[in-house]
Design a protein around this motif. Structure first.
Motif, PDB file in Angstrom:
ATOM      1  N   UNK A   1      -6.596   6.698  11.749  1.00 17.93           N
ATOM      2  CA  UNK A   1      -7.522   7.483  10.948  1.00 17.93           C
ATOM      3  C   UNK A   1      -8.490   6.577  10.194  1.00 17.93           C
ATOM      4  N   UNK A   2      -9.679   7.102   9.920  1.00 21.58           N
ATOM      5  CA  UNK A   2     -10.674   6.328   9.169  1.00 21.58           C
ATOM      6  C   UNK A   2     -10.353   6.245   7.683  1.00 21.58           C
ATOM      7  N   UNK A   3      -9.398   7.058   7.216  1.00 18.18           N
ATOM      8  CA  UNK A   3      -8.979   7.056   5.814  1.00 18.18           C
ATOM      9  C   UNK A   3      -7.652   7.794   5.746  1.00 18.18           C
ATOM     10  N   UNK A   4      -6.963   7.684   4.619  1.00 19.58           N
ATOM     11  CA  UNK A   4      -5.772   8.490   4.367  1.00 19.58           C
ATOM     12  C   UNK A   4      -6.051   9.294   3.106  1.00 19.58           C
ATOM     13  N   UNK A   5      -6.342  10.570   3.303  1.00 22.50           N
ATOM     14  CA  UNK A   5      -6.609  11.455   2.178  1.00 22.50           C
ATOM     15  C   UNK A   5      -5.383  12.306   1.892  1.00 22.50           C
ATOM     16  N   UNK A   6      -5.015  12.390   0.619  1.00 20.24           N
ATOM     17  CA  UNK A   6      -3.949  13.277   0.183  1.00 20.24           C
ATOM     18  C   UNK A   6      -4.546  14.221  -0.849  1.00 20.24           C
ATOM     19  N   UNK A   7      -4.671  15.484  -0.453  1.00 14.69           N
ATOM     20  CA  UNK A   7      -5.291  16.484  -1.314  1.00 14.69           C
ATOM     21  C   UNK A   7      -6.685  16.057  -1.759  1.00 14.69           C
ATOM     22  N   UNK A   8      -7.406  15.466  -0.815  1.00 13.70           N
ATOM     23  CA  UNK A   8      -8.788  15.097  -1.025  1.00 13.70           C
ATOM     24  C   UNK A   8      -9.025  13.741  -1.642  1.00 13.70           C
ATOM     25  N   UNK A   9      -7.965  13.023  -2.027  1.00 15.30           N
ATOM     26  CA  UNK A   9      -8.100  11.736  -2.716  1.00 15.30           C
ATOM     27  C   UNK A   9      -7.615  10.615  -1.785  1.00 15.30           C
ATOM     28  N   UNK A  10      -8.441   9.562  -1.637  1.00 12.18           N
ATOM     29  CA  UNK A  10      -8.080   8.467  -0.745  1.00 12.18           C
ATOM     30  C   UNK A  10      -6.864   7.718  -1.271  1.00 12.18           C
ATOM     31  N   UNK A  11      -5.914   7.460  -0.384  1.00 17.41           N
ATOM     32  CA  UNK A  11      -4.722   6.678  -0.701  1.00 17.41           C
ATOM     33  C   UNK A  11      -4.840   5.234  -0.205  1.00 17.41           C
ATOM     34  N   UNK A  12      -5.994   4.889   0.376  1.00 19.98           N
ATOM     35  CA  UNK A  12      -6.173   3.568   0.966  1.00 19.98           C
ATOM     36  C   UNK A  12      -7.452   2.888   0.479  1.00 19.98           C
ATOM     37  N   UNK A  13      -7.981   3.336  -0.684  1.00 20.26           N
ATOM     38  CA  UNK A  13      -9.223   2.759  -1.206  1.00 20.26           C
ATOM     39  C   UNK A  13     -10.342   2.850  -0.172  1.00 20.26           C
ATOM     40  N   UNK A  14     -10.422   4.024   0.483  1.00 18.69           N
ATOM     41  CA  UNK A  14     -11.497   4.332   1.439  1.00 18.69           C
ATOM     42  C   UNK A  14     -11.437   3.494   2.712  1.00 18.69           C
ATOM     43  N   UNK A  15     -10.270   2.969   3.021  1.00 16.61           N
ATOM     44  CA  UNK A  15     -10.123   2.194   4.247  1.00 16.61           C
ATOM     45  C   UNK A  15      -9.253   2.961   5.246  1.00 16.61           C
ATOM     46  N   UNK A  16      -9.186   2.443   6.471  1.00 14.09           N
ATOM     47  CA  UNK A  16      -8.480   3.109   7.551  1.00 14.09           C
ATOM     48  C   UNK A  16      -6.973   3.118   7.363  1.00 14.09           C
ATOM     49  N   UNK A  17      -6.308   3.966   8.147  1.00  9.05           N
ATOM     50  CA  UNK A  17      -4.853   4.097   8.071  1.00  9.05           C
ATOM     51  C   UNK A  17      -4.269   4.238   9.465  1.00  9.05           C
ATOM     52  N   UNK A  18      -3.074   3.698   9.622  1.00  6.34           N
ATOM     53  CA  UNK A  18      -2.271   3.888  10.824  1.00  6.34           C
ATOM     54  C   UNK A  18      -0.982   4.560  10.387  1.00  6.34           C
ATOM     55  N   UNK A  19      -0.671   5.695  11.017  1.00  9.05           N
ATOM     56  CA  UNK A  19       0.397   6.552  10.523  1.00  9.05           C
ATOM     57  C   UNK A  19       1.297   7.024  11.659  1.00  9.05           C
TER      58      UNK A  19
END
Length: 253
Positions: free
Chosen positions: A41-59
């Motif tokens: 993913x290009x980001x990890x959003x939880x309830x609309x708030x980035x959990x990765x400081x606007x960076x990508x995520x692998x989940x």
């Protein structure tokens, strides 16, 4: 700890790009069905708030369900929270799924954990780990020209993240099946938090609109995500609550 994140990311990415049997698979004679869903993913959003400081995520998500409807599962992702050493999130899930009168119900709980995170005494930091009880429901409206599903969810934590007391989250949404294996979706949610000053923001709303395309065993999703928090209200002025476009790719096994 960083090695654990790299290992989890490599595992999830490998599943996402490698071949394999599509869909959840059953363990014969046990009544168990196992589903695995890796995502990039290009980001990890939880309830609309980035959990990765606007960076990508692998989940990655693992779901193990018995024929009785009881299930357990886990979710893993990289995270980055300003001022902490948290680098990974591992959530444990458990509950029961059933269908009543055409309504699909999911009654369960989620434990949010951050292995390796340390809260040094006297640092002024509070515990990131917490748990929620959750109720989810979905219903597909019959006799329409296209498939339309309405969804709802309610989550409650007696001591929300950062030890902020009662946390309540309410969400509703819709999914519309379109031609060419496309799905149009939308969500609107609202988060209430008892101790807002400690949490770092007022109670807030979030919403999104997404378009998903299913091809082979993959689902590619692009969407618009936003909250009603301005920069001043967003966790000491961080740029993690802003509107953004996002894209992510999932593979189901």
């Amino acid at each position: 700890m960083k090695n654990n994140v790299v290992a989890a990311a490599t595992f999830a990415l490998g599943l996402s790009l490698a071949g394999g049997t599509a869909g959840a698979f059953e363990i014969e004679g046990t009544g168990l069905t196992i589903g695995i869903t890796p995502t990039i993913s290009s980001d990890y959003l939880f309830r609309g708030v980035s959990q990765t400081q606007n960076r990508g995520a692998v989940q990655g998500t693992v779901d193990i369900q018995h024929s009785t409807g009881f299930y357990v599962g886990a979710f893993v992702s990289n995270v980055t929270f300003l001022g902490t050493n948290a680098r990974q999130e591992i959530d444990a899930l458990a509950g029961w799924r059933t269908t009543l009168g055409g309504v699909s119900l999911d009654l369960g709980g989620i434990a949010y954990t951050y292995p390796g995170y340390r809260n040094p005494e006297g640092s002024g930091l509070y515990d990131l780990q917490y748990y929620e009880l959750a109720v989810k429901a979905s219903y597909e409206i019959p006799s329409l020209p296209v498939p339309v599903k309405v969804l709802g969810a309610f989550n409650w934590s007696p001591n929300y993240q950062l030890e902020t007391g009662n946390g309540y989250y309410l969400e509703g949404g819709v999914e519309i099946g379109l031609p060419y294996d496309l799905t149009l979706g939308g969500r609107f949610g609202y988060q209430w938090i008892q101790n807002n000053p400690r949490w770092g923001s007022p109670d807030f709303a979030n919403w999104n609109v997404t378009l998903s395309y299913k091809f082979s065993d993959f689902v590619l999703t692009a969407g618009y995500f936003d909250t009603d928090l301005n920069r001043r209200e967003c966790f000491a002025g961080q740029k993690i609550c802003d509107a953004r476009g996002m894209v992510y790719l999932s593979r189901t096994f």
